[in-house]
Structures are given as structure tokens and as C-alpha cells.
Design a protein around this motif. Structure first.
Motif, PDB file in Angstrom:
ATOM      1  N   ARG A  39      24.692  60.967  -0.399  1.00 28.90           N
ATOM      2  CA  ARG A  39      24.871  60.353  -1.724  1.00 28.90           C
ATOM      3  C   ARG A  39      26.350  60.212  -2.075  1.00 28.90           C
ATOM      4  N   SER A  40      27.207  61.011  -1.457  1.00 31.99           N
ATOM      5  CA  SER A  40      28.626  60.931  -1.774  1.00 31.99           C
ATOM      6  C   SER A  40      29.318  59.796  -1.002  1.00 31.99           C
ATOM      7  N   VAL A  41      28.600  59.161  -0.065  1.00 31.98           N
ATOM      8  CA  VAL A  41      29.172  58.059   0.714  1.00 31.98           C
ATOM      9  C   VAL A  41      28.932  56.763  -0.051  1.00 31.98           C
ATOM     10  N   LYS A  47      28.294  50.626   4.873  1.00 32.44           N
ATOM     11  CA  LYS A  47      28.281  49.312   5.518  1.00 32.44           C
ATOM     12  C   LYS A  47      29.306  49.256   6.650  1.00 32.44           C
ATOM     13  N   ALA A  48      30.472  49.811   6.425  1.00 35.04           N
ATOM     14  CA  ALA A  48      31.506  49.837   7.467  1.00 35.04           C
ATOM     15  C   ALA A  48      31.033  50.646   8.672  1.00 35.04           C
ATOM     16  N   GLN A  49      30.349  51.765   8.424  1.00 33.45           N
ATOM     17  CA  GLN A  49      29.832  52.588   9.520  1.00 33.45           C
ATOM     18  C   GLN A  49      28.760  51.840  10.301  1.00 33.45           C
ATOM     19  N   ASP A  53      28.946  50.846  14.210  1.00 29.21           N
ATOM     20  CA  ASP A  53      27.884  51.213  15.147  1.00 29.21           C
ATOM     21  C   ASP A  53      27.352  49.976  15.873  1.00 29.21           C
ATOM     22  N   ARG A  54      27.137  48.902  15.137  1.00 33.74           N
ATOM     23  CA  ARG A  54      26.635  47.663  15.730  1.00 33.74           C
ATOM     24  C   ARG A  54      27.622  47.118  16.756  1.00 33.74           C
ATOM     25  N   LYS A  55      28.898  47.139  16.410  1.00 32.23           N
ATOM     26  CA  LYS A  55      29.920  46.643  17.338  1.00 32.23           C
ATOM     27  C   LYS A  55      29.991  47.516  18.589  1.00 32.23           C
TER      28      LYS A  55
END
Length: 106
Positions: A39-41, A47-49, A53-55
Motif C-alpha cells: 500500500r505504500s508503493v 507501473k514502472a516495476q 519486469d516486462r522489458k
């Protein structure tokens, strides 16, 4: 005749990427549980993470395919000996001497 080649190419490409993507997706599923959203993220950080991960998955898949291509596999080439060609490239990439044994029947 061209449609037959297209269907063979499409089927072989699907199988190839399935073989490559399965371990990657399994690893991603295991790591995504460990990195459950906190919840603190913030949404932007999450979205950046996900993008990172996708990249990373995409880069790994491309590296594996590139390694197979360096060892003689051509996904767009003649697919008459499809399973054997892929298996030989996988064996070469693993540093093993390719065998001439026929592929196991499904």
C-alpha cells in the motif's frame, strides 16, 4: 501452397515461443507473489516495476531466441524438420553434441 507454409510457420512459431516463454512466465509468477503490491508503493512506482519486469522478460526471450538462431535454428525457414531443427539448436546452445535421433512422437 503458400497458405500451407504460413500455417506451418505460424504453428512452429507458436510452439517455439511457448517453449521459450513457459519457464519465463513460471519464474515471473513466482516472483510476482513475492513482490505483492504494498500500500505504500505508489501507482507510478508499481507501473514502472511492471514495465521493467516486462522489458526484462522480453529481453530474456529475445536472447534465448538469438542464441537458438546462432546455433542454426531459423524460425522463418523450412519447417519440414521442425522439431529436430529446434532440438539440435537447443543441444548446440547447451554445449552438447547434437544427436541425429528422430524426435519423440507426441
Amino acid at each position: 501452397m503458400k497458405s500451407k507454409h504460413f500455417y506451418l510457420f505460424a504453428a512452429s512459431t507458436t510452439v517455439t515461443f511457448g517453449l521459450i516463454a513457459t519457464p519465463v512466465l513460471d519464474a515471473y509468477g513466482a516472483s510476482s507473489d513475492a513482490t505483492a503490491p504494498d500500500r505504500s508503493v505508489s501507482k507510478q512506482e508499481l507501473k514502472a516495476q511492471k514495465n521493467a519486469d516486462r522489458k526484462a522478460r522480453h529481453a530474456k526471450k529475445n536472447a534465448e531466441l538469438g542464441q537458438l538462431e546462432k546455433n542454426g535454428y531459423n524460425p522463418a525457414g523450412n519447417q519440414a524438420n521442425y522439431p529436430q531443427n529446434l532440438q539440435k539448436a537447443q543441444q548446440k546452445a547447451a554445449g552438447q553434441k547434437p544427436t541425429n535421433a528422430p524426435a519423440a512422437a507426441p
